[in-house]
Design a protein around this motif. Structure first.
Motif, short mmCIF file in Angstrom:
data_model
loop_
_atom_site.label_atom_id
_atom_site.label_comp_id
_atom_site.label_asym_id
_atom_site.label_seq_id
_atom_site.Cartn_x
_atom_site.Cartn_y
_atom_site.Cartn_z
N GLY A 35 0.85 -1.20 -0.06
CA GLY A 35 -0.11 0.00 0.01
C GLY A 35 0.89 1.23 -0.07
N PRO A 36 1.73 1.40 0.84
CA PRO A 36 2.49 2.64 1.03
C PRO A 36 3.56 2.93 -0.35
CG PRO A 36 2.66 1.47 2.95
CD PRO A 36 2.15 0.76 2.15
N ILE A 37 3.94 2.01 -1.01
CA ILE A 37 4.43 1.80 -2.09
C ILE A 37 3.62 2.24 -3.30
CG2 ILE A 37 5.94 0.55 -3.74
CD1 ILE A 37 6.45 -1.55 -1.26
N ILE A 38 2.47 1.62 -3.27
CA ILE A 38 1.71 2.12 -4.42
C ILE A 38 1.24 3.76 -4.20
CG2 ILE A 38 -0.71 1.98 -5.26
CD1 ILE A 38 1.33 -0.53 -5.94
N ALA A 39 0.99 4.04 -3.04
CA ALA A 39 0.53 5.42 -2.72
C ALA A 39 1.75 6.39 -3.05
CB ALA A 39 0.26 5.49 -1.32
N SER A 40 2.92 6.07 -2.74
CA SER A 40 4.10 6.87 -3.14
C SER A 40 4.12 7.11 -4.75
CB SER A 40 5.25 6.22 -2.79
OG SER A 40 6.57 7.14 -3.24
N VAL A 41 3.90 5.98 -5.51
CA VAL A 41 4.13 6.08 -7.06
C VAL A 41 2.72 6.79 -7.51
CG1 VAL A 41 4.05 4.78 -9.13
CG2 VAL A 41 5.50 3.95 -7.05
N LEU A 94 10.82 -2.46 -6.85
CA LEU A 94 11.10 -3.55 -5.96
C LEU A 94 9.62 -3.87 -5.03
CD1 LEU A 94 14.10 -2.23 -3.87
CD2 LEU A 94 14.18 -4.45 -4.96
N GLY A 95 8.67 -2.85 -4.99
CA GLY A 95 7.64 -3.28 -4.30
C GLY A 95 6.83 -4.41 -5.32
N VAL A 96 6.81 -4.03 -6.66
CA VAL A 96 6.15 -4.85 -7.56
C VAL A 96 6.85 -6.31 -7.43
CG1 VAL A 96 5.44 -5.34 -10.06
CG2 VAL A 96 5.19 -3.00 -9.02
N VAL A 97 8.02 -6.27 -7.70
CA VAL A 97 8.63 -7.59 -7.54
C VAL A 97 8.21 -8.53 -6.25
CG1 VAL A 97 11.07 -8.88 -7.28
CG2 VAL A 97 10.79 -7.04 -8.91
#
Length: 284
Positions: free
Chosen positions: A105-111, A131-134
């Motif tokens: 979630g936080p990674i998606i939010a950042s993007v 990295l989050g997607v991987v």
């Protein structure tokens, strides 16, 4: 106004992050006998009772809820969906693996903040997002052995990302206590039809656990609010990943769960992704 004390903020965030998985562990235990919809509803209902007492005890009134009502409704729909999906996920998979998917979630939010909030697209965000997607793909394991629970965990993370974006967009529309009161009350209402459709009666011991869930959830939320008042977001946000540590130990000792090797690698990729993005924010 009391002066900011970073060490206090760090301590509060660390305690809150380590405590949250205990609530998830209780929810997982209850979901073995009851519908996750009912468990999610009971969690919101318990929090709503506690927050209502705080809200009206501090002079709140119904008119306060009109501040940012639309934005808070969007936030609530996202977080209710995220939490309910997460509960369905951890019925099927280890608690630590489920939390790893949730932290997408936080990674998606950042993007997505680049698209929806006009923030800058940086190399760190691209690396962190990659990295989050991987990590998410390693947890889901597409084309190998897709676990439905793992897929639900990542979906819960995507919904959590939507909640974070909506929260940042609506950050100034209502005070924290008003936003929290709105969230738990509307969340309870949203979940009520699903809870009634899957209703089963809780025992006395289970009702006690539900009360503990409500108390700990509310206490953690206010600790996080207080933490952000004492220290910068870029300093304390990475401490949220402490949840993965306590989730691992709770899963191991309470449910005899050990995430698979590929799951662990995926979790570390997501952890590294979050730290890359957070450390860049701190430098900026």
């Amino acid at each position: 106004m009391r002066p900011a004390t970073p060490i206090v903020g760090i301590g509060l965030m660390a305690v809150a992050s380590l405590a949250v998985p205990f609530v998830d562990g209780i929810a997982k235990h209850l979901s073995a006998e009851h519908s996750p919809f009912l468990v999610a509803w009971s969690r919101y209902f318990g929090s709503a009772l506690i927050v209502s007492a705080l809200f009206f005890g501090r002079g709140g009134n119904w008119r306060d809820l009109r501040k940012g009502a639309l934005a808070n409704t969007v936030r609530t729909v996202f977080i209710v969906g995220a939490m309910t999906t997460f509960l369905f996920a951890i019925v099927e998979i280890p608690l630590a693996t489920g939390l790893g998917g949730y932290f997408v979630g936080p990674i998606i939010a950042s993007v997505l903040s680049v698209v929806f909030l006009g923030e800058r697209l940086t190399v760190n965000r691209m690396v962190g997002g990659g990295l989050g997607v991987v990590g998410a793909l390693l947890i889901i394991k597409p084309g190998v052995e897709v676990e439905f629970g793992s897929l639900l965990a990542v979906i819960s993370g995507l919904l959590f990302g939507g909640y974070l974006i909506a929260t940042r967009a609506a950050a100034t529309t209502a005070p924290p206590l008003v936003a929290l009161y709105f969230q738990v009350c509307v969340g309870t209402l949203l979940l009520t039809p699903f809870a009634l459709a899957t209703w089963s009666w809780f025992s006395g011991g289970e009702l006690l656990l539900i009360a503990v869930m409500g108390l700990v959830s509310t206490a953690c939320h206010f600790m996080v609010i207080a933490a952000f008042r004492h220290a910068e977001a870029s300093v304390i946000s990475p401490l949220a990943y402490l949840e993965l540590i306590s989730a691992f130990f709770i899963g191991y000792f309470a449910f005899a769960e050990i995430p698979g090797t590929i799951d662990v690698i995926g979790i570390f990729c997501i952890l590294a992704s979050g730290l890359v993005i957070s450390l860049y924010s701190r430098r900026s």
